[in-house]
Scaffold this active site. Structure first.
Site, short mmCIF file in Angstrom:
data_model
loop_
_atom_site.label_atom_id
_atom_site.label_comp_id
_atom_site.label_asym_id
_atom_site.label_seq_id
_atom_site.Cartn_x
_atom_site.Cartn_y
_atom_site.Cartn_z
N ASP A 184 -24.85 49.50 -25.41
CA ASP A 184 -23.84 48.47 -25.03
C ASP A 184 -24.58 47.48 -24.25
OD1 ASP A 184 -22.61 51.16 -22.60
OD2 ASP A 184 -24.63 49.85 -22.50
N ASP A 208 -24.83 45.48 -20.70
CA ASP A 208 -24.76 45.74 -19.17
C ASP A 208 -23.74 44.66 -18.83
OD1 ASP A 208 -25.54 47.64 -17.32
OD2 ASP A 208 -26.71 45.84 -16.43
#
Ligand SMILES: [Zn+2]
Length: 268
Positions: A208, A210
């Site tokens: 993903d 940050d």
């Protein structure tokens, strides 16, 4: 000890299924037991020792992992080269989920973790300018590329203390420095490997973005879970293929990390 292994893998559980003739070994070290029993088996012609970094039941959060025991246990089995797959967050908008980053630099933002074996009877200063094994990195980059991963050769992994994630400001600061990815387990694992003169290669799967990264529309929680499940299998395959492609003879500088240094005790 009869059971030996050439290559160590420290990673997520689920790797066991790849090991042929697997044998479980309970090891004691001067630093306590490793994260779990060590599974030693074969992948193709290579002998491999596997340690689940967080324990099989995931009992160790990143800041509580027995890093010293894990690396010591691997070396005591004869391991020379270590592969360290992990999940990371991306600090760069164009490194989306599914990107495989093979970092060549590291920034330590942990605190309070024991990060050396040499804390008694004098100092031992190892070189850590280039924290990763050049041979292992080259093999991992080549293998990931051939396996159709979006592969990034190089970049900086920031290791944070956790278990909390970064604030937006921290994340923007990391990204603003040009750093690539952020994780919680890459340090002190890398330096402890160096202190034992082991080759160490990090394989970082971006799961993903940050907190500070603007990257279009976010994915849903379900999509993230599905993404992760799909990639765990791919990741396992990549690690196994990298194991098989690692050089039989170590010609990199890692094995000479302790040459000329006076050690306060014998290494296993
Ligand atoms: Zn090396």
């Amino acid at each position: 000890m009869v059971t030996r292994a050439d290559i160590g893998v420290i990673g997520g559980s689920g790797f066991y299924s790849l090991l042929d003739d697997a044998e479980e070994i309970e090891l004691a070290t001067p630093y306590g037991p490793p994260s779990d029993v060590v599974t030693v088996g074969r992948i193709g012609s290579r002998s491999v020792a596997f340690i689940p970094r967080h324990g099989r039941d995931h009992r160790f959060p990143p800041h509580r992992i027995p890093y010293r025991a894990n690396l010591w246990a691997l070396r005591s089995l004869g391991v020379g080269q270590v592969l360290a797959p992990s999940a990371v967050g991306s600090l760069q908008a164009d490194y989306g989920p599914g990107t495989m980053v093979i970092p060549d630099q590291l920034v330590d933002r942990t605190s309070g973790r024991v990060q050396t074996y040499y804390d008694i009877d004098g100092a031992v200063h190892v070189s850590f300018a280039d924290p990763y094994c050049p041979s292992g990195r080259a093999v991992a980059v080549r293998t990931a590329g051939a396996g159709n991963w979006q592969t990034v050769d190089g970049g900086t992994l920031v290791v944070i203390e956790g278990p909390r994630f970064s604030t937006r400001a921290e994340s923007q600061w990391f990204a603003g420095n040009g750093w690539s990815i952020v994780g919680m387990t890459g340090f002190p694992e890398a330096v402890l490997a160096r202190e034992l003169a082991l080759c160490y290669t990090s394989l970082c799967l971006v799961t993903d973005h940050d907190a500070g990264v603007e990257a279009g529309q976010g994915v849903t929680h379900d999509e993230v879970l599905e993404f992760f499940a799909q990639n765990v299998t791919r990741m396992r395959t990549l690690v196994a293929e990298t194991v098989e492609a690692l050089p039989e003879e170590r010609t990199c500088p890692c094995g000479a990390a302790l040459d000329g240094l006076k050690l306060p005790f014998d290494l296993p």
